[in-house]
Design an enzyme around this catalytic site. Structure first.
Site, PDB file in Angstrom:
ATOM      1  N   HIS A 158      41.721  41.419  41.768  1.00  0.00           N
ATOM      2  CA  HIS A 158      41.858  41.123  40.335  1.00  0.00           C
ATOM      3  C   HIS A 158      42.910  42.025  39.676  1.00  0.00           C
ATOM      4  O   HIS A 158      42.760  42.438  38.528  1.00  0.00           O
ATOM      5  CB  HIS A 158      40.496  41.226  39.629  1.00  0.00           C
ATOM      6  CG  HIS A 158      39.851  42.571  39.724  1.00  0.00           C
ATOM      7  ND1 HIS A 158      38.493  42.745  39.807  1.00  0.00           N
ATOM      8  CD2 HIS A 158      40.381  43.829  39.736  1.00  0.00           C
ATOM      9  CE1 HIS A 158      38.213  44.038  39.860  1.00  0.00           C
ATOM     10  NE2 HIS A 158      39.342  44.720  39.805  1.00  0.00           N
ATOM     11  N   HIS A 205      36.269  48.116  33.972  1.00  0.00           N
ATOM     12  CA  HIS A 205      37.125  49.289  34.148  1.00  0.00           C
ATOM     13  C   HIS A 205      37.132  50.119  32.858  1.00  0.00           C
ATOM     14  O   HIS A 205      38.175  50.323  32.250  1.00  0.00           O
ATOM     15  CB  HIS A 205      38.544  48.871  34.507  1.00  0.00           C
ATOM     16  CG  HIS A 205      38.643  47.980  35.723  1.00  0.00           C
ATOM     17  ND1 HIS A 205      38.280  46.645  35.703  1.00  0.00           N
ATOM     18  CD2 HIS A 205      39.038  48.235  36.985  1.00  0.00           C
ATOM     19  CE1 HIS A 205      38.472  46.120  36.921  1.00  0.00           C
ATOM     20  NE2 HIS A 205      38.916  47.060  37.711  1.00  0.00           N
ATOM     21  N   HIS A 340      43.138  49.853  47.667  1.00  0.00           N
ATOM     22  CA  HIS A 340      44.023  50.459  46.685  1.00  0.00           C
ATOM     23  C   HIS A 340      43.460  51.780  46.199  1.00  0.00           C
ATOM     24  O   HIS A 340      42.261  51.978  46.139  1.00  0.00           O
ATOM     25  CB  HIS A 340      44.352  49.540  45.498  1.00  0.00           C
ATOM     26  CG  HIS A 340      43.214  49.091  44.609  1.00  0.00           C
ATOM     27  ND1 HIS A 340      42.074  48.497  45.067  1.00  0.00           N
ATOM     28  CD2 HIS A 340      43.082  49.118  43.244  1.00  0.00           C
ATOM     29  CE1 HIS A 340      41.288  48.172  44.024  1.00  0.00           C
ATOM     30  NE2 HIS A 340      41.878  48.552  42.916  1.00  0.00           N
ATOM     31  N   GLU A 387      35.783  48.874  45.050  1.00  0.00           N
ATOM     32  CA  GLU A 387      35.451  47.651  44.287  1.00  0.00           C
ATOM     33  C   GLU A 387      34.955  46.528  45.198  1.00  0.00           C
ATOM     34  O   GLU A 387      34.281  45.603  44.740  1.00  0.00           O
ATOM     35  CB  GLU A 387      36.691  47.131  43.540  1.00  0.00           C
ATOM     36  CG  GLU A 387      37.151  48.029  42.413  1.00  0.00           C
ATOM     37  CD  GLU A 387      38.401  47.476  41.705  1.00  0.00           C
ATOM     38  OE1 GLU A 387      38.632  47.871  40.565  1.00  0.00           O
ATOM     39  OE2 GLU A 387      39.141  46.662  42.288  1.00  0.00           O
TER      40      GLU A 387
HETATM   41  C1  DHB Z   1      45.214  47.744  40.128  1.00  0.00           C
HETATM   42  C2  DHB Z   1      44.200  47.061  40.795  1.00  0.00           C
HETATM   43  C3  DHB Z   1      42.938  46.945  40.234  1.00  0.00           C
HETATM   44  O1  DHB Z   1      41.889  46.321  40.807  1.00  0.00           O
HETATM   45  C4  DHB Z   1      42.696  47.508  38.998  1.00  0.00           C
HETATM   46  O2  DHB Z   1      41.464  47.353  38.468  1.00  0.00           O
HETATM   47  C5  DHB Z   1      43.692  48.202  38.329  1.00  0.00           C
HETATM   48  C6  DHB Z   1      44.960  48.321  38.895  1.00  0.00           C
HETATM   49  C7  DHB Z   1      46.576  47.862  40.724  1.00  0.00           C
HETATM   50  O3  DHB Z   1      46.751  47.561  41.906  1.00  0.00           O
HETATM   51  O4  DHB Z   1      47.500  48.243  39.978  1.00  0.00           O
HETATM   52 FE    FE Z   2      39.930  46.714  39.652  1.00  0.00          FE
END
Ligand code: DHB
Ligand code: FE
Length: 433
Positions: A158, A205, A340, A387
Site C-alpha cells: 500500500h 500509520h 521495506h 506490516e
Molecule cells: C512506504 C511504504 C509503506 O507501506 C508506507 O506505509 C509508507 C511508505 C514506502 O515504501 O515509501
Molecule cells: Fe505501510
C-alpha cells in the site's frame, strides 16, 4: 444461527450494544460535549438551542429537554454518556439513579442504606420459562449456504507513492509502468467479480490513532470514513462507505470468540486503506462497494503476532458464516509490506528471497507461516516489513482453513522498487460455490 442476545431480556435493564450505539450516536456525543465548561454554560443558558445543534431524532430531543433519563437510554443513550447531562444540572449519580426508578431521592437513598434493591424477582432466572442459554462451541466447518460468501482474498502493498502516481497520472512513466502492470489483471478481474463489501485489513500509520491511543485490532463499525490528511492534504479520492450492520455483527461474533476488538465509529482512513482501493478500482467518483476497515497495530510494540492475526482471520470467517442478513459477495484484503524499512541507517532494505518465501508459505502453508516471529519479519524484511502480519488475517479466513479446498492462485506479482518497498500482490480465490 442467531446470536445470543438474551441480555435484552434482563428486567429493567438496557444493554448498550452495537445496535444501540448506532441509534444513540449523536445523543451520546452531545452528552459528552458537556464535559467542556463553555458547552455546559451554553446548554444551561438555552437547552433547546444547544440540543438543536445536534442531529437528534424528535424522541431523543424530547428526552434530553425533559431530562428523562430512561427515555434517553431507550433512544440509544448509554448511562456513562447520559450522566453528563445530569451532571450539567448539578445532579449526583445517586439522584440520577433515583429518577430512573420512580422513587424520590430520599426513598432511593433509604433503599440503598438498607442494603440496596434485592435481586430476587428482578433477575432473568426469576422470569417464568427462562432457561440458561448453552454456549455454542466454535464452528470449525464451513457453512456451505452462508449468505455472506467469502469469494476471494486480495493481498497488496500500500505504498503511498503508488497513490500519488495514480492521483497525478504518472503511472505510465518508466519508473512506475512495471509496478502498475502488475495490477492490470486485477483491475479487469475486479470489474468482472465486483464485491459487495470488502473487509480491508491494513495498518494505520499514526493518522487515525496518535500517540494517545494504540488499539491492537480496530474494527470500523461506523457508516462512513473520511480520507486522512497525511500532511500533504487528503488524497483526491472518495471517502469510504462503511457497513455498520455487518460490522456490528462481526464485532459481536469475533469478540464472543475471544478477540477483544476496539470498535471505531468515527475515524479517518489513510493510505494503508485507500491506496489498495485505487490500485484495484482506479480513479472513481465513488468506490464501487462498501468497506469495513480493520486496522492492526504495527506502530507501537507489542504488536499482534502472525499467529494471532491468523486466528483473528478464522474468527472473522466464523462470524461471516453466521451472518443471516442479505446475500453478500465478500472479499477480505490484506495490505502492507512487502520488505521495506523507512527508518535509520538500514533504510532501503529489500529481501526478495524472504518476500517470495513469505508468498509461498502464505499460499501453501499459512499455519506454518503463522509461527514466524516478529523478529524474523523485522530482521529479514525491515522494520516496516512487519506490516505483512496484516495479510494473515485474510488468509486465516479462507475455505481451506475450515476443511475446504485449497485456494486458486489467480494472480501473483512481485516487483522492486516502489519508493522504499518491494511490491507484492496476490489474488487467491476460494472454490466457487
Ligand atoms: C512506504 C511504504 C509503506 O507501506 C508506507 O506505509 C509508507 C511508505 C514506502 O515504501 O515509501
Ligand atoms: Fe505501510
Amino acid at each position: 444461527m442467531a446470536f445470543d442476545k438474551s441480555y435484552k431480556d434482563v428486567p429493567g435493564t438496557i444493554v448498550f450494544d452495537a445496535e444501540m450505539a448506532r441509534k444513540g450516536y449523536y445523543l451520546n456525543q452531545l452528552a459528552n460535549s458537556l464535559m467542556k465548561p463553555e458547552n455546559r454554560a451554553r446548554y444551561l443558558a438555552d437547552p433547546a438551542a444547544y440540543v438543536d445543534e445536534w442531529p437528534l431524532t424528535p424522541a431523543q430531543r424530547k428526552a434530553v429537554l425533559d431530562l428523562d433519563l430512561n427515555a434517553c437510554l431507550a433512544e440509544g443513550g448509554q448511562i456513562y454518556f447520559i450522566a453528563k447531562i445530569g451532571a450539567a444540572h448539578g445532579l449526583i449519580v445517586e439522584e440520577m439513579a433515583s429518577m430512573m426508578t420512580g422513587l424520590t431521592p430520599a426513598e432511593y437513598h433509604d433503599m440503598m442504606v438498607s442494603g440496596g434493591r434485592r435481586p430476587e424477582g428482578v433477575r432473568l432466572k426469576d422470569q417464568p420459562g427462562w432457561t440458561r442459554p448453552v454456549p455454542e462451541p466454535p464452528v470449525e466447518r464451513l457453512r456451505p449456504d452462508a449468505p455472506a460468501r467469502y469469494s476471494a482474498a486480495l493481498y497488496s502493498s500500500h505504498v503511498p507513492a503508488m497513490g500519488v502516481a495514480i492521483d497525478k497520472g504518472t503511472t505510465d512513466e518508466p519508473y512506475w509502468r512495471p509496478v502498475f502492470e502488475g495490477y492490470e489483471w486485477t483491475r479487469r478481474w475486479a470489474k468482472e467479480n465486483p464485491p459487495d463489501v470488502i473487509i480491508l485489513v491494513y495498518n494505520d500509520h499514526a493518522h487515525a490513532f496518535d500517540a494517545s491511543l494504540v488499539p491492537t485490532f480496530a474494527l470500523g463499525t461506523g457508516p462512513q470514513y473520511p480520507v486522512a490528511d497525511e500532511g500533504y492534504g487528503p488524497r483526491p479520492v472518495p471517502g469510504i462507505k462503511g457497513y455498520p450492520e455487518l460490522a456490528g455483527h462481526l464485532a459481536q461474533s469475533v469478540i464472543q470468540d475471544g478477540f477483544d476488538l476496539t470498535l471505531v465509529n468515527e475515524m479517518v482512513v489513510d493510505h494503508g486503506l485507500t491506496v489498495p482501493l485505487s490500485l484495484v478500482f482506479g480513479q472513481v467518483d465513488e468506490w464501487p462497494c462498501r468497506v469495513i476497515p480493520l486496522a492492526v497495530n504495527v506502530v507501537q510494540y507489542p504488536i499482534p503476532s502472525g499467529r494471532r492475526c491468523y486466528d483473528l482471520g478464522r474468527a472473522l470467517r466464523r462470524a461471516l458464516d453466521q451472518w443471516d442478513g442479505e446475500p453478500l459477495n465478500v472479499q477480505i484484503w490484506g495490505t502492507g509490506g512487502m520488505s521495506h524499512q523507512v527508518q535509520g541507517p538500514r533504510a532501503g532494505l529489500i529481501n526478495p528471497t524472504w518476500d517470495n518465501s513469505f508468498l509461498d508459505h502464505l499460499i501453501a502453508d499459512p499455519v506454518g507461516l503463522a509461527t514466524w516471529p516478529h523478529l524474523e519479519y523485522v530482521d529479514e524484511a525491515g522494520s516496516e516489513g512487519v506490516e505483512l502480519v496484516d495479510w494473515l488475517i485474510a488468509r486465516g479466513a479462507m475455505d481451506d482453513q475450515f476443511g475446504g479446498a485449497a485456494p486458486t492462485v489467480a494472480h501473483r506479482f512481485y516487483h522492486v522498487p516502489a519508493s522504499n518497498s518491494a511490491v507484492g500482490h496476490l489474488v487467491l480465490t476460494n472454490p466457487p460455490r
